[in-house]
Design a protein around this motif. Structure first.
Motif, PDB file in Angstrom:
ATOM      1  N   GLU A  32     -40.776 -32.471  65.551  1.00  0.00           N
ATOM      2  CA  GLU A  32     -39.329 -31.811  65.583  1.00  0.00           C
ATOM      3  C   GLU A  32     -38.292 -32.883  65.082  1.00  0.00           C
ATOM      4  N   GLU A  33     -38.419 -34.344  65.454  1.00  0.00           N
ATOM      5  CA  GLU A  33     -37.478 -34.976  64.941  1.00  0.00           C
ATOM      6  C   GLU A  33     -37.624 -35.273  63.265  1.00  0.00           C
ATOM      7  N   LEU A  34     -38.787 -35.512  62.985  1.00  0.00           N
ATOM      8  CA  LEU A  34     -38.924 -35.113  61.522  1.00  0.00           C
ATOM      9  C   LEU A  34     -38.349 -33.953  60.843  1.00  0.00           C
ATOM     10  N   GLN A  35     -38.522 -32.824  61.367  1.00  0.00           N
ATOM     11  CA  GLN A  35     -38.021 -31.402  61.037  1.00  0.00           C
ATOM     12  C   GLN A  35     -36.518 -31.820  60.937  1.00  0.00           C
ATOM     13  N   GLN A  36     -35.707 -32.303  61.826  1.00  0.00           N
ATOM     14  CA  GLN A  36     -34.348 -32.499  61.639  1.00  0.00           C
ATOM     15  C   GLN A  36     -34.008 -33.287  60.803  1.00  0.00           C
ATOM     16  N   LYS A  37     -34.652 -34.523  60.570  1.00  0.00           N
ATOM     17  CA  LYS A  37     -34.416 -35.392  59.425  1.00  0.00           C
ATOM     18  C   LYS A  37     -34.604 -34.589  58.075  1.00  0.00           C
ATOM     19  N   THR A  38     -35.643 -33.914  57.796  1.00  0.00           N
ATOM     20  CA  THR A  38     -35.795 -33.009  56.733  1.00  0.00           C
ATOM     21  C   THR A  38     -34.424 -32.137  56.414  1.00  0.00           C
ATOM     22  N   LEU A  39     -33.895 -31.509  57.577  1.00  0.00           N
ATOM     23  CA  LEU A  39     -32.999 -30.809  57.352  1.00  0.00           C
ATOM     24  C   LEU A  39     -31.713 -31.522  56.994  1.00  0.00           C
ATOM     25  N   GLN A  40     -31.610 -32.820  57.775  1.00  0.00           N
ATOM     26  CA  GLN A  40     -30.497 -33.513  57.419  1.00  0.00           C
ATOM     27  C   GLN A  40     -30.449 -34.019  56.070  1.00  0.00           C
ATOM     28  N   ALA A  41     -31.581 -34.408  55.327  1.00  0.00           N
ATOM     29  CA  ALA A  41     -31.828 -34.928  54.040  1.00  0.00           C
ATOM     30  C   ALA A  41     -31.351 -33.539  52.859  1.00  0.00           C
ATOM     31  N   LEU A  42     -31.600 -32.368  53.422  1.00  0.00           N
ATOM     32  CA  LEU A  42     -31.339 -31.374  52.393  1.00  0.00           C
ATOM     33  C   LEU A  42     -29.848 -30.980  52.566  1.00  0.00           C
ATOM     34  N   SER A  43     -29.295 -31.285  53.691  1.00  0.00           N
ATOM     35  CA  SER A  43     -28.090 -31.205  53.910  1.00  0.00           C
ATOM     36  C   SER A  43     -27.363 -32.052  53.082  1.00  0.00           C
ATOM     37  N   TYR A  44     -27.476 -33.226  53.064  1.00  0.00           N
ATOM     38  CA  TYR A  44     -26.977 -34.210  52.527  1.00  0.00           C
ATOM     39  C   TYR A  44     -27.167 -34.224  50.785  1.00  0.00           C
ATOM     40  N   GLN A  45     -28.243 -33.645  50.448  1.00  0.00           N
ATOM     41  CA  GLN A  45     -28.835 -33.437  48.913  1.00  0.00           C
ATOM     42  C   GLN A  45     -27.645 -32.394  48.460  1.00  0.00           C
ATOM     43  N   LYS A  46     -27.330 -31.482  49.357  1.00  0.00           N
ATOM     44  CA  LYS A  46     -26.496 -30.259  48.850  1.00  0.00           C
ATOM     45  C   LYS A  46     -24.920 -30.968  48.924  1.00  0.00           C
ATOM     46  N   GLU A  47     -24.567 -31.613  49.647  1.00  0.00           N
ATOM     47  CA  GLU A  47     -23.321 -32.292  49.736  1.00  0.00           C
ATOM     48  C   GLU A  47     -23.269 -33.008  48.477  1.00  0.00           C
ATOM     49  N   VAL A  48     -24.155 -33.932  47.857  1.00  0.00           N
ATOM     50  CA  VAL A  48     -24.179 -34.615  46.859  1.00  0.00           C
ATOM     51  C   VAL A  48     -23.962 -33.579  45.592  1.00  0.00           C
ATOM     52  N   LEU A  49     -24.649 -32.603  45.623  1.00  0.00           N
ATOM     53  CA  LEU A  49     -24.786 -31.545  44.422  1.00  0.00           C
ATOM     54  C   LEU A  49     -23.265 -31.017  44.449  1.00  0.00           C
ATOM     55  N   ASN A  50     -22.632 -30.603  45.502  1.00  0.00           N
ATOM     56  CA  ASN A  50     -21.344 -30.257  45.648  1.00  0.00           C
ATOM     57  C   ASN A  50     -20.343 -31.016  45.091  1.00  0.00           C
ATOM     58  N   PHE A  51     -20.607 -32.234  45.515  1.00  0.00           N
ATOM     59  CA  PHE A  51     -19.505 -33.584  44.968  1.00  0.00           C
ATOM     60  C   PHE A  51     -19.695 -33.794  43.591  1.00  0.00           C
ATOM     61  N   SER A  52     -20.846 -33.643  43.065  1.00  0.00           N
ATOM     62  CA  SER A  52     -21.212 -33.572  41.668  1.00  0.00           C
ATOM     63  C   SER A  52     -20.666 -32.623  40.689  1.00  0.00           C
ATOM     64  N   ALA A  53     -20.608 -31.314  41.214  1.00  0.00           N
ATOM     65  CA  ALA A  53     -19.991 -30.374  40.472  1.00  0.00           C
ATOM     66  C   ALA A  53     -18.491 -30.484  40.638  1.00  0.00           C
ATOM     67  N   LYS A  54     -17.914 -30.816  41.625  1.00  0.00           N
ATOM     68  CA  LYS A  54     -16.512 -31.059  41.896  1.00  0.00           C
ATOM     69  C   LYS A  54     -15.923 -32.069  40.831  1.00  0.00           C
ATOM     70  N   THR A  55     -16.626 -33.081  40.870  1.00  0.00           N
ATOM     71  CA  THR A  55     -16.436 -34.166  39.830  1.00  0.00           C
ATOM     72  C   THR A  55     -16.641 -33.946  38.458  1.00  0.00           C
ATOM     73  N   LEU A  56     -17.887 -33.234  38.012  1.00  0.00           N
ATOM     74  CA  LEU A  56     -17.830 -32.702  36.516  1.00  0.00           C
ATOM     75  C   LEU A  56     -16.761 -31.628  36.128  1.00  0.00           C
ATOM     76  N   ASN A  57     -16.324 -30.823  37.046  1.00  0.00           N
ATOM     77  CA  ASN A  57     -15.088 -29.914  36.819  1.00  0.00           C
ATOM     78  C   ASN A  57     -14.019 -30.770  36.668  1.00  0.00           C
ATOM     79  N   THR A  58     -13.691 -31.853  37.624  1.00  0.00           N
ATOM     80  CA  THR A  58     -12.362 -32.616  37.370  1.00  0.00           C
ATOM     81  C   THR A  58     -12.343 -33.473  36.084  1.00  0.00           C
ATOM     82  N   MET A  59     -13.541 -33.895  35.782  1.00  0.00           N
ATOM     83  CA  MET A  59     -13.737 -34.540  34.504  1.00  0.00           C
ATOM     84  C   MET A  59     -13.616 -33.761  33.233  1.00  0.00           C
ATOM     85  N   GLU A  60     -13.792 -32.580  33.386  1.00  0.00           N
ATOM     86  CA  GLU A  60     -13.776 -31.505  32.262  1.00  0.00           C
ATOM     87  C   GLU A  60     -12.388 -31.068  32.103  1.00  0.00           C
ATOM     88  N   GLU A  61     -11.491 -30.890  33.250  1.00  0.00           N
ATOM     89  CA  GLU A  61     -10.140 -30.540  33.153  1.00  0.00           C
ATOM     90  C   GLU A  61      -9.403 -31.756  32.692  1.00  0.00           C
TER      91      GLU A  61
END
Length: 169
Positions: A32-61
């Motif tokens: 169960e702890e491993l499951q929670q760590k997996t979900l946390q890793a997915l959440s972190y990955q999502k945050e990184v992708l969102n930040f990357s999209a925001k950065t890319l849009n800012t650079m383009e602007e």
């Protein structure tokens, strides 16, 4: 066998099987702890992708702003140099602006395509992982219930096997 010895015997058998069951529960808790760590890793990955999209849009602007500023400066320099803005100069400036816009579009397109691919893949992975984790949790809960029932049966059988004179206890 005296009552004290019987109680000790019963306690020892219970302790053996309860220890085994607790070991099984510890493994389940780890899963169960491993499951929670997996979900946390997915959440972190999502945050990184969102930040990357925001950065890319800012650079383009910012690149668009620089390009616009450059075009305005060229226009200003042409005007200040007292050159007559003939149709050729005007056409030349328009062509430069069109070329600049096309180059920018082409230069940002691969980055956006890769980011879209990563984002889509991440969403699909997250959905599949969540479904899998829910299924695993359900199976673990069912397994634990069956293991607890089996443990009680094994305790009873163990007690009967080692103390056949008191098989009704």
């Amino acid at each position: 066998m005296s009552t004290v010895q019987e109680k000790q015997f019963v306690n020892q058998v219970d302790m053996i099987w309860d220890s085994w069951l607790n070991g099984f529960k510890t493994v389940q808790n780890f899963q169960e702890e491993l499951q929670q760590k997996t979900l946390q890793a997915l959440s972190y990955q999502k945050e990184v992708l969102n930040f990357s999209a925001k950065t890319l849009n800012t650079m383009e602007e910012e690149a668009k702003k620089v390009s616009k500023s450059w075009n305005e400066q060229v226009q200003k320099n042409v005007t200040q140099s007292n050159m007559k803005q003939s149709p050729q100069v005007s056409e030349w400036l328009n062509n430069i602006q069109d070329i600049t816009e096309k180059v920018q579009l082409l230069s940002w397109k691969p980055s956006h395509a890769m980011l879209d691919l990563f984002t889509t893949s991440q969403k699909q992975l997250e959905e599949a992982m969540k479904k899998s984790l829910v299924s695993q949790q359900k199976e673990r809960t069912e397994d634990l219930k069956k293991i607890e029932e089996l443990t009680e049966q094994l305790k009873t059988a163990h007690k009967k096997m080692l103390n056949p004179t008191n098989s009704n206890k």
